[in-house]
Structure formats: C-alpha cells, structure tokens
Design a protein around this motif. Structure first.
Motif, PDB file in Angstrom:
ATOM      1  N   GLY A  34      22.651  16.991  17.664  1.00  0.00           N
ATOM      2  CA  GLY A  34      23.637  16.778  17.008  1.00  0.00           C
ATOM      3  C   GLY A  34      24.819  15.362  17.875  1.00  0.00           C
ATOM      4  O   GLY A  34      25.261  15.399  19.083  1.00  0.00           O
ATOM      5  N   ILE A  35      25.175  14.794  17.353  1.00  0.00           N
ATOM      6  CA  ILE A  35      26.095  13.347  17.965  1.00  0.00           C
ATOM      7  C   ILE A  35      27.043  13.348  17.894  1.00  0.00           C
ATOM      8  O   ILE A  35      27.834  13.074  16.230  1.00  0.00           O
ATOM      9  N   TRP A  36      28.311  14.025  18.275  1.00  0.00           N
ATOM     10  CA  TRP A  36      30.097  14.313  17.542  1.00  0.00           C
ATOM     11  C   TRP A  36      31.016  13.954  18.570  1.00  0.00           C
ATOM     12  O   TRP A  36      31.992  13.468  18.259  1.00  0.00           O
ATOM     13  N   GLN A  37      30.460  14.042  19.984  1.00  0.00           N
ATOM     14  CA  GLN A  37      31.825  13.824  20.695  1.00  0.00           C
ATOM     15  C   GLN A  37      33.245  13.921  21.038  1.00  0.00           C
ATOM     16  O   GLN A  37      34.072  13.115  21.159  1.00  0.00           O
ATOM     17  N   ALA A  38      33.292  14.845  20.036  1.00  0.00           N
ATOM     18  CA  ALA A  38      34.583  15.344  20.094  1.00  0.00           C
ATOM     19  C   ALA A  38      35.115  14.020  19.125  1.00  0.00           C
ATOM     20  O   ALA A  38      36.850  13.645  19.322  1.00  0.00           O
ATOM     21  N   GLY A  39      34.564  13.083  18.297  1.00  0.00           N
ATOM     22  CA  GLY A  39      35.424  12.276  17.701  1.00  0.00           C
ATOM     23  C   GLY A  39      35.743  10.742  18.242  1.00  0.00           C
ATOM     24  O   GLY A  39      35.002   9.415  17.782  1.00  0.00           O
ATOM     25  N   GLU A  40      34.820  10.991  19.330  1.00  0.00           N
ATOM     26  CA  GLU A  40      34.857   9.341  20.121  1.00  0.00           C
ATOM     27  C   GLU A  40      33.738   9.216  19.895  1.00  0.00           C
ATOM     28  O   GLU A  40      32.846   9.344  19.563  1.00  0.00           O
ATOM     29  N   GLY A  41      33.885   7.224  20.306  1.00  0.00           N
ATOM     30  CA  GLY A  41      32.344   6.173  19.679  1.00  0.00           C
ATOM     31  C   GLY A  41      31.829   6.704  20.129  1.00  0.00           C
ATOM     32  O   GLY A  41      31.920   6.668  21.053  1.00  0.00           O
ATOM     33  N   PRO A  42      30.143   5.951  19.914  1.00  0.00           N
ATOM     34  CA  PRO A  42      29.537   5.433  20.444  1.00  0.00           C
ATOM     35  C   PRO A  42      29.946   4.661  20.989  1.00  0.00           C
ATOM     36  O   PRO A  42      31.237   3.562  21.252  1.00  0.00           O
TER      37      PRO A  42
END
Length: 823
Positions: free
Chosen positions: A295-303
């Motif tokens: 999954g791609i989640w990044q603690a809310g950080e954007g691409p």
C-alpha cells in the motif's frame, strides 16, 4: 502578496518549508508575544493539512483564505485575517452526506479515527490550482440504500470520489464533455494479484482459480467476497482502499494514491492520474500487480513531483519481486512514475528490503515519503527509522542497487532513551512518519530534520557537493551522529517507548536571513496517538542556531500558556504557516489559528514584568498566574528565567514554592543564576533541570553552564527513596551530594519536609561575597537559616539570568513557584 500553501508540505518536492515568512522570527515567537488568536468550529476531525490561498476573490473582493477539509466530507473556506470570536466560514460545502463510518471495518478498527464513532471522508490533503481557481479533493462515501440491499451488490455502495470545487464559492466546477464532477475513481491493471500473493495476513481466506483470486471479508456485518483479480486483471476496490496520501498536481495531472484500511486484505498500492482540466483518467499504476499489499499511505504525505515531471513515493509492506505477472511487485520500495500522453508508467524503482525474507514483520517503508534535496537526490525513511539517500540518476527499471547511496539510523542516537525489551526483543519504536524537512540555511548549510516516535527532534547536515550526509555511517541500523537535537520527547509518558507517530514538521524562514528560521512541530507530548485520542502540543525551535551543547533551542510551545492549548492531536497533520499566522488541524473539531499577540502577555503574574519578561523552557508553563516548572509526567526538565540579564553583584530575592504532597513524588527544583542565556536547561530526573541526570546512563549530559544553583531536592539518589535536601552547586554539575559546595543539608533532620505539600518561603540576600538563605515552612512556621560563601559574579558574570529549574523522573510532581520578587 503573502506566500501560498497550495499543497501538502508546501510544495511538490515536499520540503515542508515556507521561505517567504517575514513576520515570524526567533525573537517574537515566545510565550509572551505568540499564542492562540482564534479557533474555528468545523464538523468532523481534520486529517487534511489546511491550505492557505491569498487574494481569492469572494463576494467581489480579494481575501486571504484558509481551506479546511474534514472527515465528515465538509470543506470550509475561512477568512484568514478575520480573527473575531466565532467568525463563520466564507462558505462551506458537504461534498457527500455519507462518509464511511469507520466501524464498518470492525469494532476493533481504530487506526484511522481513534474511535468507532467517526467516519472516513476527506482524509487526504486537497490541492489548489490558483490559475483555474479550483481546489481538488477526494472523498470516501457510500450509498446506504445499496449497502442495505442484496449482499452480492453491497460492495457497489462504496465510492472514492474526485471533486473539483470553485475556490470562491465552493460550487462544483462545471464538468467537461464526456466527463463528470465528481468522478468515481475506478480501474484495473494487468496482473493476477492475490493469485500469486505471498505477503498476506495470517488466516486470510483466499480463493484461487485459474482466472484470478478473491478474498472473503466482512464489512458492516456483511460477509462479502472481494474479487481481487479476474481474467488477467487486478481490480481496484473502493471499499477496500483508503486515500490517505495528499493529492499531487504536476504538469496538469492530478496524482491520487491509495493504501489499505489497517492492513485488511485484499489491497494493493495504487496511483491514479487524472487530467485536472477535464477530470478524465490518464493512467493507473499498481505496486503489486502479481502479488499482495504494498500500500501507499506515507502517513498522509503526498507523492513527490520534480521539475522533470517525475513522481516519487514509497510503498509499504507487501510482495517485492521483479519477475511478477503484470510487472514487478514493489512492496517496500521507492518508486518513480512518469506519465505519457495516454498512460502512467513505471520509470524506475529501488526495493529497500524483500518482505518475504524479512524477519521483522512491519518495516513499512511506506510510513513516510521521500523528500528532494537541493542537489536533486532524495532522502526518505520509514518505520525502521533509517534515512535512505537515493540518486535518481542511478534508478532504473531493474531496481539498480547503485541507486541507494547511503543509509543510516536517523531516529536514534544521542539523547535516546533506553529501549524496552520483552521476550528478548525490543518493543520500542522509532518510526519515521510523514517526511523529513529540508532547509538550506545561511549558517549551517543544508539541514535535514526528522522527529521519530518516542524520540527528540534531530537535525543532520547534508553536503550537496559530496552528495552525502558527511560524517554519517553508511550501513542500515548504524546510528547517525545528529548535528543537533531537541529536548522534548514525543509520547513522553509511554514507558514501553511504543507511542506513535512522532512529530509532524514544517519550517518557515525569510529566505536565508539569520534569526528567521523556525522549525514547527505538532506532536502528542505524552500519550500514544496510534489507536487513541490524546492531547497535542505545538512547538517551535530555532532551526539553525544551536547552543554550545549541540541542542536546538526551543523557543515556544503551546502548553506554556494554558490559553494556547490546541486540544486533541491531529495525527499525521503538519502545521500550515503563512503571513504571520499558523493554522493547526485538530481532532477537537476545531481549526486553531496562532500568531503574534496584540499585547504581550505570557499568562503568568510573577517575576519580571508581571505578565511578561520571562522565558519558559522545557516543561515549564504558566499555572493560571503562578509558574509550574514540571507537571505529573515522566522525565521532565523545566526552567524559567528572566528574558534579559540583571545585575547579580548584590541582590535580594524572595519566592514561595510548593510541590505535590506525598513521598511518591520527585525530583526537586533549584533557584538558579546563570550566564548561559534565557533558554538554559539541564537534564530531567536527578538533574533537576539544572545538570545531567546522575541515575540515567543514557543521559546526554545537558547542563546549565556559567551558573550557580541552590537546590530543594525531593529524592535521595544514593538510597533511591524520598528525601528532603538542600545544596549549592555551580556550572551545571549534577546536583548530587558529592558535588555540593560545602556539603548537602538533610532538611528532615531540621524538621523540614518538602513532601508535605506546604508552601515554603525562601528569602535570599547576597552581599557580593555571601549568599544568605532563610527557608520557612509557612504552615508549621518553622524555619532554618544558612549562609554560603560564594563569588557569584565570577561564575555567572555581573549581569545574568535569574530563575528556577526543576525535574521529574519515573516519579513526578507539580513543582510550582507561587510568588517571586527579585531586587
């Protein structure tokens, strides 16, 4: 015109820095002059970072506007300059009336909202395009009628919707031909998904056929079968996926990434590209087309988007192998995508570790996003706490090993507390969430900041000429050497050191002007925000001026004045700062607005200036008039000093203090005179906020130099028991019996008990050669007098800062200064 904050973490490279802030600086951000100015009520918790857009035409005139989105699918536009109490929004709109209740995914699912009552709606940070006067956002929603119907159709009730709203009115932008607004996000890619999946949750029922795979799930009490892959295609399920990463707008395309609900299979990492002008889908990417999860989640950080049109992000736990059906499986990888005229393509990647052979169950590289450094390299991390430095020029479609230039453990080192072990394994965590913050400073070079779980803020120097973190190791899990560290710990009271999520960071500066760079952080100061709602704190550090002991100087925090308290911490959401104001999301259903006070007032009524004139440090705060040096929390160190030096060649002073009653309290306080500066602070515990903690082998050795201190100690550090002691110290020596000037005084033998909860009056007289002290118990009226021959100015200088310090350890106490005069 003020700087805009149009996207999460300020820009597409996710630097986290606003370098056009001319109103806030390291001089005026303090307890006296900076604080909470206003609050704005909203419906729902705020996960999305507030966005700031100046000069928006609303009702015929330009306004500076802050935009807020909530988990109840409400979007608000507030006038950023109207600080009047109770001011309403310029406009508001609920984009869909049916956000998804989090309890649909089980009563134990509290990962996202921290309780079972809150819904999942607008979770990610929207993005603004000022050229078209549009704000883009994604909302989760469901149709109650469909969900209540036949089970076979229940999955169709769930939607992930892309909206385009007018900035001035909140109205839906008119759709283009052959498109709509909102647009349901759907699609598929070539692959077999869970048919070949290895990284699947234990006991997950997977049904495999020659054509694909399906997984049994229970949502809102309904047992359903989710088709993950069929006939050579992996299918996106709006019900199974969560849109947590912020939106990215790059070269006219919107990039929208997805991960899972709490690792509930089946799921994948997805990225969708939509044309911003038309909301037509351009392309789709799946991180594990021939496997599971990632999954791609990044603690809310954007691409992350660069100037060349590349898109970067990190993926989480999941299958990682290069020979998968449909393309490589890229769990635990840094990934680069590029859009073509008709599609979204994998351009390069670097897998950091292979999950299938990894003994650690939850390394989760996808917990944080990479950030682009000034030389074009990327630095990122994840739950293992390491920095990974990557060279984009070396990245390719085969996952070249040369792309990883350097790796080291960035979230442990000097100042770290001892890890806690159970069954021979550490249960303490030091995850990185969100992304590092980067600043090319005028005096320290390029600095990269990170604040991991259960840790302190850390700054590292990066050398863009050498393309390295110079002086740092190059080995995963090898501890780095921080250039400077902070003194506040995230989740301080979690004794297993397993609190979450660390701090969310932003930086402001007026370009490279000295004295303007401030590192802002929002964090849970005491509790664990992983699966619970806990108090938050907002703090500010001088980003570039480090003290002689290698510390970042803490300028202010929101607990120093009770009127500045933000409320419930908003997990994974960093502060937004623009035009002299700071906008902070909360889980208290409020937007908090901070800035410079109209009148200087620190919320206290003792000491120099009455309501101002003091500097608060560490745990020190106002207590509605008196000064509270420490509270009932673990391992605190606090100090209060006059902000400007005063003459200490001769003086008279009197103060009243009180500590929490009972023998289970610690550790004690000092009256301190020092020439180090207004932000001087020693260690917690037996250090009493003055010197190093003598009982902690991991203590970093912080002390107040050029100082003299008279201690009032609550704890016997030799016999590890309650006590009452008096002693004189200098130059930040650990305030132990061995280090006293003239010997430690046992007050119990003289009829004094500092644990009594009584008020004590201390009267001090200094004639230039001898310090005379009278200590009086105001309840029992007993008193003692002692004199100490000492040349204070020779140690501190003839002008010095005067005040108090205190500390707590595993035992704690409210330690308060109730009144104070100094002449």
């Amino acid at each position: 015109m003020p700087a805009s904050v149009l996207t999460q973490h300020n820009d597409n490279i996710r630097s986290g820095a606003n370098l056009q802030e001319s109103k806030l600086n390291t001089t005026n951000v303090n307890v006296n002059d900076f604080g909470l100015l206003a609050s704005r009520d909203v419906v729902g918790r705020i996960y999305a970072q507030p966005l700031y857009v100046p000069g928006v035409m609303i009702a015929g005139r330009p306004r500076n506007v802050v935009y807020v989105a909530t988990m109840h699918n409400w979007v608000y536009a507030f006038d950023a300059d109207d600080l009047s109490p109770g001011a309403g929004p310029l406009w508001k709109r609920q984009v869909d009336a049916h956000p998804v209740p989090s309890h649909f995914y089980g009563q134990g699912y509290v990962d996202i909202s921290n309780n079972n009552e809150d819904p999942i709606g607008i979770l990610s940070t929207p993005v603004v395009d000022p050229a078209t006067n549009t704000i883009y956002l994604v909302a989760a929603a469901y149709d109650p009628a469909i969900l209540a119907g036949p089970v076979a159709l229940a999955q169709n009730a769930f939607k992930q919707l892309l909206f385009a709203l007018d900035l001035s009115t909140g109205d839906l932008r008119a759709p283009t031909a052959s498109s709509s607004n909102p647009v349901p996000i759907t699609g598929s890619v070539r692959g077999v998904g869970y048919l070949d999946g290895q990284e699947v949750g234990q006991g997950v029922p997977i049904h495999k056929t020659a054509n694909g795979a399906s997984v049994d799930v229970t949502v809102q009490g309904k047992k359903m079968t989710v088709i993950d892959a069929d006939s050579g295609n992996v299918l996106f399920s709006p019900m199974q996926h969560m849109q947590r990463p912020a939106l990215l707008l790059l070269d006219g395309l919107l990039y929208i990434a997805f991960g899972s609900h709490g690792d509930f299979d089946p799921y994948h990492g997805w990225v969708f590209a939509y044309e911003a002008a038309s909301l037509k889908q351009r392309g789709i990417f799946c991180a594990t087309p021939g496997g599971a999860e990632g999954g791609i989640w990044q603690a809310g950080e954007g691409p992350v988007g660069d100037a060349k049109g590349n898109v970067y992000f990190g993926s989480g736990n999941g299958d990682s192998n290069s020979a998968a059906v449909g393309g490589p499986n890229l769990g635990e990888s840094f990934i680069r995508l590029r859009a073509t005229a008709t599609s979204l393509e994998l351009d390069a990647y670097r897998t950091i570790f292979q999950d299938a052979g990894n003994a650690v169950a939850d390394e989760d590289l996808g917990a944080a996003s990479p950030t682009i450094l000034p030389d074009g390299l990327l630095v990122g991390g994840g739950k293992d706490g390491n920095f990974y430095l990557l060279d984009p020029a070396q990245m390719n479609k085969t996952g070249a090993a040369a792309a990883l230039v350097q790796a080291f453990l960035a979230t442990r080192g000097r100042g770290s507390r001892a890890e806690v072990f159970a069954n021979g394994k550490s249960i303490s965590t030091h995850h990185i969430h969100g992304s590092p913050v980067v600043y090319d400073s005028p005096n320290q070079g390029v600095l990269v900041y990170v604040w991991g779980e259960n840790e302190v803020l850390r700054a590292y120097k990066y050398d863009p000429a050498l393309h390295r973190f110079s002086g740092q190791p190059n080995a995963r899990i090898a501890q780095g050497q921080s250039t400077a560290i902070g003194t506040m710990y995230a989740s301080n009271d979690e004794r297993n050191r397993d609190g979450m999520p660390g701090a969310m960071l932003s930086l402001t500066a007026d370009g490279k002007k000295l004295g303007t760079a401030i590192l802002w952080a929002s964090l849970p100061p005491f509790g664990n925000a992983n699966h619970g709602s806990v108090d938050g704190i907002l703090t500010a550090y001088d980003a570039t001026q480090f003290d002689a002991q290698g510390r970042l100087v803490q300028l202010w925090h929101s607990h120093q004045n009770p009127n500045d308290d933000p409320g419930i911490f908003a997990k994974f959401c960093c502060p937004t700062v623009a035009d002299g104001k700071l906008f902070l999301a909360t889980f208290s259903n409020k937007l908090r607005i901070y800035g410079l006070r109209a009148t200087s007032d620190g919320g206290y009524s003792v000491g120099f200036g009455g309501h101002n004139g003091l500097s608060f440090n560490g745990s020190a705060r106002s207590a509605g008039g008196p000064l509270r040096l420490t509270g009932k929390h673990d391992f605190q160190a606090g100090s209060v000093f006059c902000a400007k030096p005063v003459n200490v060649r001769t003086f008279n002073s009197a103060f009243r203090f009180r500590t929490t009653a009972g023998n289970g309290t610690a550790d004690g306080l000092t009256f301190c005179i020092q020439g180090e500066g207004p932000h001087a602070l020693g260690g917690p515990g037996g250090g009493l906020g003055y010197g190093p903690d003598p009982n902690n082998p991991n203590d970093p050795g912080f002390k107040i130099t050029q100082s003299v201190a008279l201690k009032f100690d609550l704890f016997d550090n030799r016999n590890i028991q309650a006590g009452s002691f008096l002693g004189l110290y200098k130059n930040g020596d650990a305030p132990t019996a061995a280090n006293t000037i003239g010997g430690e005084i046992q007050l119990a033998l003289l009829g004094m008990d500092l644990h009594s909860g009584h008020q004590f009056l201390v009267t001090l007289t200094y004639d230039g050669a001898t310090l005379k002290m009278v200590l009086k118990d105001l309840t029992l009226t007993t008193q003692i007098t002692r004199t100490f021959p000492i040349d204070i100015p020779s140690i501190t200088g003839s002008a010095a800062h005067v005040g108090f310090t205190a500390g707590t350890g595993l035992l704690s106490a409210d330690q308060e200064i109730l009144s104070w005069q100094f002449n």
